[in-house]
Design a protein around this motif. Sequence first.
Motif, PDB file in Angstrom:
ATOM      1  N   LYS A  59      61.213  42.181  44.063  1.00  0.00           N
ATOM      2  CA  LYS A  59      61.654  41.422  45.238  1.00  0.00           C
ATOM      3  C   LYS A  59      62.865  42.082  45.880  1.00  0.00           C
ATOM      4  O   LYS A  59      62.946  42.210  47.113  1.00  0.00           O
ATOM      5  CB  LYS A  59      61.989  39.989  44.817  1.00  0.00           C
ATOM      6  N   GLU A 107      62.825  43.671  49.695  1.00  0.00           N
ATOM      7  CA  GLU A 107      63.667  43.078  50.736  1.00  0.00           C
ATOM      8  C   GLU A 107      64.798  43.988  51.193  1.00  0.00           C
ATOM      9  O   GLU A 107      65.318  43.791  52.300  1.00  0.00           O
ATOM     10  CB  GLU A 107      64.263  41.767  50.224  1.00  0.00           C
ATOM     11  N   SER A 137      55.637  45.556  49.658  1.00  0.00           N
ATOM     12  CA  SER A 137      56.403  45.126  50.823  1.00  0.00           C
ATOM     13  C   SER A 137      55.953  43.717  51.212  1.00  0.00           C
ATOM     14  O   SER A 137      55.127  43.099  50.534  1.00  0.00           O
ATOM     15  CB  SER A 137      56.165  46.082  51.992  1.00  0.00           C
ATOM     16  N   SER A 138      56.468  43.242  52.322  1.00  0.00           N
ATOM     17  CA  SER A 138      56.068  41.930  52.837  1.00  0.00           C
ATOM     18  C   SER A 138      54.865  42.023  53.753  1.00  0.00           C
ATOM     19  O   SER A 138      54.578  41.091  54.496  1.00  0.00           O
ATOM     20  CB  SER A 138      57.239  41.301  53.605  1.00  0.00           C
ATOM     21  N   THR A 144      58.636  46.860  54.681  1.00  0.00           N
ATOM     22  CA  THR A 144      58.962  45.444  54.837  1.00  0.00           C
ATOM     23  C   THR A 144      59.592  45.179  56.196  1.00  0.00           C
ATOM     24  O   THR A 144      59.190  44.249  56.918  1.00  0.00           O
ATOM     25  CB  THR A 144      59.917  44.986  53.723  1.00  0.00           C
ATOM     26  N   ARG A 161      54.470  37.197  50.970  1.00  0.00           N
ATOM     27  CA  ARG A 161      55.899  36.945  51.128  1.00  0.00           C
ATOM     28  C   ARG A 161      56.640  37.442  49.887  1.00  0.00           C
ATOM     29  O   ARG A 161      56.162  37.286  48.760  1.00  0.00           O
ATOM     30  CB  ARG A 161      56.153  35.457  51.369  1.00  0.00           C
ATOM     31  N   THR A 162      57.795  37.990  50.094  1.00  0.00           N
ATOM     32  CA  THR A 162      58.536  38.583  48.980  1.00  0.00           C
ATOM     33  C   THR A 162      59.030  37.537  47.984  1.00  0.00           C
ATOM     34  O   THR A 162      59.376  37.883  46.855  1.00  0.00           O
ATOM     35  CB  THR A 162      59.735  39.390  49.510  1.00  0.00           C
ATOM     36  N   TYR A 193      49.888  35.626  59.532  1.00  0.00           N
ATOM     37  CA  TYR A 193      50.910  36.338  58.747  1.00  0.00           C
ATOM     38  C   TYR A 193      50.536  37.800  58.532  1.00  0.00           C
ATOM     39  O   TYR A 193      51.373  38.695  58.683  1.00  0.00           O
ATOM     40  CB  TYR A 193      51.087  35.662  57.387  1.00  0.00           C
ATOM     41  N   ASP A 210      57.833  43.036  59.113  1.00  0.00           N
ATOM     42  CA  ASP A 210      58.524  41.835  59.595  1.00  0.00           C
ATOM     43  C   ASP A 210      58.815  41.923  61.089  1.00  0.00           C
ATOM     44  O   ASP A 210      58.663  40.942  61.831  1.00  0.00           O
ATOM     45  CB  ASP A 210      59.821  41.625  58.822  1.00  0.00           C
TER      46      ASP A 210
END
Length: 268
Positions: A212, A216, A198-199, A222, A203-204, A72, A226
């Motif tokens: 959040k 997102e 950020s992600s 983010t 995880r957000t 991740y 991603d």
Amino acid sequence: MTTLLIPSPARQTGLSAQFRNTWSIAWRTLVRIKHNPAELLDLSVQPVMFLLLFTYVFGGQMAGSPQEYLTYALAGIIVQNSVFTSLNTAVGLHADVEKGVYDRFRSLPVARPVPMIGRILADMVKQVWALGLMVGLAVLIGFDLHGGVLGLLAALALLVVFSLAMSWLNVLLGLLAGSEEKVMMFGFVIAMPLSFTSSAFVRTDSMPGALKWWAENLNPITFLADGTRALLNGTPVGNSVWVSLAWAAGIAVVFFPLALRAYRAKLS
């Protein structure tokens, strides 16, 4: 006694001449590594340190095992390193301007933006080195590159495009800041919150409501993390890559003319 006036050579504004001159400036920046190997060490130690620390210190707590977290977090570590490393453009440009390097460039028959663009291109080569080093080490310690070579190349292209856009913000920062310390301070004030809200690393879904929503919907890091993660892992990219490219275009549209204006004003 008659004074002989020798006219200055005309500036080379043709496309091919600008390309050659830009590459010459970029090569000047890169060849300094040969005479100062410590610079290459700086480019290598920080990425390796971030990768190992995040994987083995946080991996067990965040995902149950270092390898699972690496799947991740690798994209986030790479993105964060790219954002932080891009600050070198601001620091290096500021140092060169203060030392009078660009005053000497101004006396040469080259288009005015060429030295600045050459510096940015050299820094992009350094970014590619750091990215290759991090991915290579990640594979050695257990990362599965499910996206294959094409996914890796696509992730590299995405990061380079975004970093190029960010370079114009860094150029503006380097030209307006009063010292190298202020360049780094303002740079980290921008880069640090963007990276950690950020992600990139978590995880957000674990974030509180307002944070959040920000992560997102409005945080460009983010989408970049991603998109890079999906390309490296071989999973569906959704709209993350296209939104990242849109952010890159928007950043360039805003900060390129501002940086160019500040550059001309600084050297006028």
